[in-house]
Write a protein that holds these residues in place. Sequence first.
Motif, PDB file in Angstrom:
ATOM      1  N   ARG A   1      -2.084  -7.978 -27.765  1.00 49.98           N
ATOM      2  CA  ARG A   1      -0.973  -7.421 -28.535  1.00 49.98           C
ATOM      3  C   ARG A   1      -1.404  -6.341 -29.520  1.00 49.98           C
ATOM      4  NH1 ARG A   1       1.804 -13.223 -29.826  1.00 49.98           N
ATOM      5  NH2 ARG A   1       2.388 -13.694 -27.676  1.00 49.98           N
ATOM      6  N   HIS A   2      -2.668  -6.369 -29.914  1.00 47.38           N
ATOM      7  CA  HIS A   2      -3.155  -5.415 -30.908  1.00 47.38           C
ATOM      8  C   HIS A   2      -4.432  -4.763 -30.395  1.00 47.38           C
ATOM      9  CE1 HIS A   2      -0.290  -7.113 -33.720  1.00 47.38           C
ATOM     10  NE2 HIS A   2      -0.761  -8.316 -33.417  1.00 47.38           N
ATOM     11  N   ASP A   3      -4.540  -3.471 -30.622  1.00 42.70           N
ATOM     12  CA  ASP A   3      -5.721  -2.745 -30.142  1.00 42.70           C
ATOM     13  C   ASP A   3      -7.016  -3.329 -30.697  1.00 42.70           C
ATOM     14  OD1 ASP A   3      -4.119  -1.066 -28.677  1.00 42.70           O
ATOM     15  OD2 ASP A   3      -4.106   0.549 -30.168  1.00 42.70           O
ATOM     16  N   SER A   4      -6.991  -3.737 -31.955  1.00 41.48           N
ATOM     17  CA  SER A   4      -8.229  -4.242 -32.564  1.00 41.48           C
ATOM     18  C   SER A   4      -8.680  -5.550 -31.899  1.00 41.48           C
ATOM     19  CB  SER A   4      -8.041  -4.455 -34.068  1.00 41.48           C
ATOM     20  OG  SER A   4      -7.042  -5.436 -34.308  1.00 41.48           O
ATOM     21  N   THR A   5      -7.755  -6.407 -31.545  1.00 38.60           N
ATOM     22  CA  THR A   5      -8.159  -7.661 -30.897  1.00 38.60           C
ATOM     23  C   THR A   5      -8.582  -7.431 -29.452  1.00 38.60           C
ATOM     24  OG1 THR A   5      -5.843  -8.196 -30.408  1.00 38.60           O
ATOM     25  CG2 THR A   5      -6.800  -9.176 -32.392  1.00 38.60           C
ATOM     26  N   VAL A   6      -8.014  -6.414 -28.805  1.00 40.19           N
ATOM     27  CA  VAL A   6      -8.452  -6.067 -27.441  1.00 40.19           C
ATOM     28  C   VAL A   6      -9.911  -5.610 -27.483  1.00 40.19           C
ATOM     29  CG1 VAL A   6      -8.164  -4.444 -25.528  1.00 40.19           C
ATOM     30  CG2 VAL A   6      -6.161  -5.506 -26.567  1.00 40.19           C
ATOM     31  N   VAL A   7     -10.216  -4.752 -28.430  1.00 41.82           N
ATOM     32  CA  VAL A   7     -11.583  -4.257 -28.567  1.00 41.82           C
ATOM     33  C   VAL A   7     -12.541  -5.411 -28.869  1.00 41.82           C
ATOM     34  CG1 VAL A   7     -13.109  -2.808 -29.987  1.00 41.82           C
ATOM     35  CG2 VAL A   7     -10.897  -1.929 -29.222  1.00 41.82           C
ATOM     36  N   MET A   8     -12.132  -6.292 -29.773  1.00 43.02           N
ATOM     37  CA  MET A   8     -12.992  -7.428 -30.115  1.00 43.02           C
ATOM     38  C   MET A   8     -13.185  -8.363 -28.921  1.00 43.02           C
ATOM     39  SD  MET A   8     -11.739  -8.125 -34.054  1.00 43.02           S
ATOM     40  CE  MET A   8     -12.085  -9.833 -33.962  1.00 43.02           C
ATOM     41  N   MET A   9     -12.129  -8.627 -28.173  1.00 42.85           N
ATOM     42  CA  MET A   9     -12.239  -9.508 -27.016  1.00 42.85           C
ATOM     43  C   MET A   9     -13.122  -8.890 -25.941  1.00 42.85           C
ATOM     44  SD  MET A   9     -11.634 -12.345 -25.509  1.00 42.85           S
ATOM     45  CE  MET A   9     -10.208 -13.271 -25.966  1.00 42.85           C
ATOM     46  N   LEU A  10     -12.890  -7.627 -25.635  1.00 46.70           N
ATOM     47  CA  LEU A  10     -13.716  -6.963 -24.617  1.00 46.70           C
ATOM     48  C   LEU A  10     -15.178  -6.886 -25.059  1.00 46.70           C
ATOM     49  CD1 LEU A  10     -11.318  -4.122 -23.440  1.00 46.70           C
ATOM     50  CD2 LEU A  10     -11.830  -6.293 -22.300  1.00 46.70           C
ATOM     51  N   GLY A  11     -15.384  -6.615 -26.334  1.00 47.94           N
ATOM     52  CA  GLY A  11     -16.753  -6.594 -26.854  1.00 47.94           C
ATOM     53  C   GLY A  11     -17.411  -7.961 -26.788  1.00 47.94           C
ATOM     54  N   GLY A  12     -16.669  -8.987 -27.178  1.00 44.39           N
ATOM     55  CA  GLY A  12     -17.205 -10.345 -27.121  1.00 44.39           C
ATOM     56  C   GLY A  12     -17.509 -10.780 -25.700  1.00 44.39           C
ATOM     57  N   CYS A  13     -16.603 -10.484 -24.776  1.00 48.98           N
ATOM     58  CA  CYS A  13     -16.823 -10.833 -23.370  1.00 48.98           C
ATOM     59  C   CYS A  13     -18.030 -10.088 -22.810  1.00 48.98           C
ATOM     60  CB  CYS A  13     -15.572 -10.532 -22.542  1.00 48.98           C
ATOM     61  SG  CYS A  13     -14.218 -11.671 -22.868  1.00 48.98           S
ATOM     62  N   SER A  14     -18.185  -8.846 -23.210  1.00 45.74           N
ATOM     63  CA  SER A  14     -19.355  -8.066 -22.761  1.00 45.74           C
ATOM     64  C   SER A  14     -20.646  -8.678 -23.286  1.00 45.74           C
ATOM     65  CB  SER A  14     -19.247  -6.618 -23.238  1.00 45.74           C
ATOM     66  OG  SER A  14     -18.112  -6.008 -22.680  1.00 45.74           O
ATOM     67  N   LEU A  15     -20.641  -9.119 -24.538  1.00 49.33           N
ATOM     68  CA  LEU A  15     -21.837  -9.753 -25.106  1.00 49.33           C
ATOM     69  C   LEU A  15     -22.152 -11.072 -24.402  1.00 49.33           C
ATOM     70  CD1 LEU A  15     -21.283  -9.044 -28.906  1.00 49.33           C
ATOM     71  CD2 LEU A  15     -23.006  -8.012 -27.397  1.00 49.33           C
ATOM     72  N   VAL A  16     -21.120 -11.854 -24.072  1.00 47.28           N
ATOM     73  CA  VAL A  16     -21.332 -13.113 -23.354  1.00 47.28           C
ATOM     74  C   VAL A  16     -21.965 -12.832 -21.999  1.00 47.28           C
ATOM     75  CG1 VAL A  16     -20.157 -15.031 -22.199  1.00 47.28           C
ATOM     76  CG2 VAL A  16     -19.541 -14.428 -24.542  1.00 47.28           C
ATOM     77  N   MET A  17     -21.428 -11.857 -21.284  1.00 42.68           N
ATOM     78  CA  MET A  17     -21.977 -11.527 -19.954  1.00 42.68           C
ATOM     79  C   MET A  17     -23.405 -10.987 -20.078  1.00 42.68           C
ATOM     80  SD  MET A  17     -18.663 -10.177 -17.802  1.00 42.68           S
ATOM     81  CE  MET A  17     -18.492  -8.676 -18.667  1.00 42.68           C
ATOM     82  N   ALA A  18     -23.668 -10.165 -21.092  1.00 43.31           N
ATOM     83  CA  ALA A  18     -25.016  -9.645 -21.301  1.00 43.31           C
ATOM     84  C   ALA A  18     -25.978 -10.772 -21.630  1.00 43.31           C
ATOM     85  CB  ALA A  18     -24.994  -8.593 -22.406  1.00 43.31           C
ATOM     86  N   GLY A  19     -25.529 -11.725 -22.436  1.00 45.74           N
ATOM     87  CA  GLY A  19     -26.380 -12.880 -22.766  1.00 45.74           C
ATOM     88  C   GLY A  19     -26.719 -13.698 -21.532  1.00 45.74           C
ATOM     89  N   PHE A  20     -25.725 -13.922 -20.680  1.00 49.70           N
ATOM     90  CA  PHE A  20     -25.978 -14.669 -19.445  1.00 49.70           C
ATOM     91  C   PHE A  20     -26.980 -13.927 -18.567  1.00 49.70           C
ATOM     92  CE2 PHE A  20     -24.881 -15.525 -14.963  1.00 49.70           C
ATOM     93  CZ  PHE A  20     -25.275 -16.860 -14.914  1.00 49.70           C
TER      94      PHE A  20
END
Length: 159
Positions: A134-153
């Motif tokens: 719903r908000h651009d800032s949370t989209v960026v945070m979610m995509l960033g967090g998901c990217s970090l999770v995948m990078a960690g794996f």
Amino acid sequence: GGGSDVAAGNAMCILAAALYAMYTAGIAYMLPDDSKVSMLLFLGVLGLANMIGVGFLMTIGYFGGGLPELFDNVTWTVFAFAVFKGLFDNVLSDYLWARAVLLTSPTVASVGLSMQIPIAAVAEALMGHARWMRHDSTVVMMLGGCSLVMAGFLGVVFK
């Protein structure tokens, strides 16, 4: 919920993670040789122990009048669906995860479980229920967090 509810929920998450980590390390320690392990027997014994332990507590709760909201709306159909879901979801996922612990390591298998975060984000988006979109800032945070999770794996898997 209020601030104290969030703090209690966060504390429970940390406690659950600690217990899960001990469980994972225990599996790797107690069942070190994959070729000699009957995973079905292991999970069967674990399930039987849980059924006896939790069944005992549920029986006490039911006949003691505790947790009425848990028992009031449970029909046999709901119970049957819960058992079906447990067998084909929890048993299968636990089996695959426990095999992953033995085939890789407790660390890799546990970090692998974190991949459910980006998968859940995609599922939420596909179903149209992603409040974070719903908000651009949370989209960026979610995509960033998901990217970090995948990078960690990937970092743990490929060292």
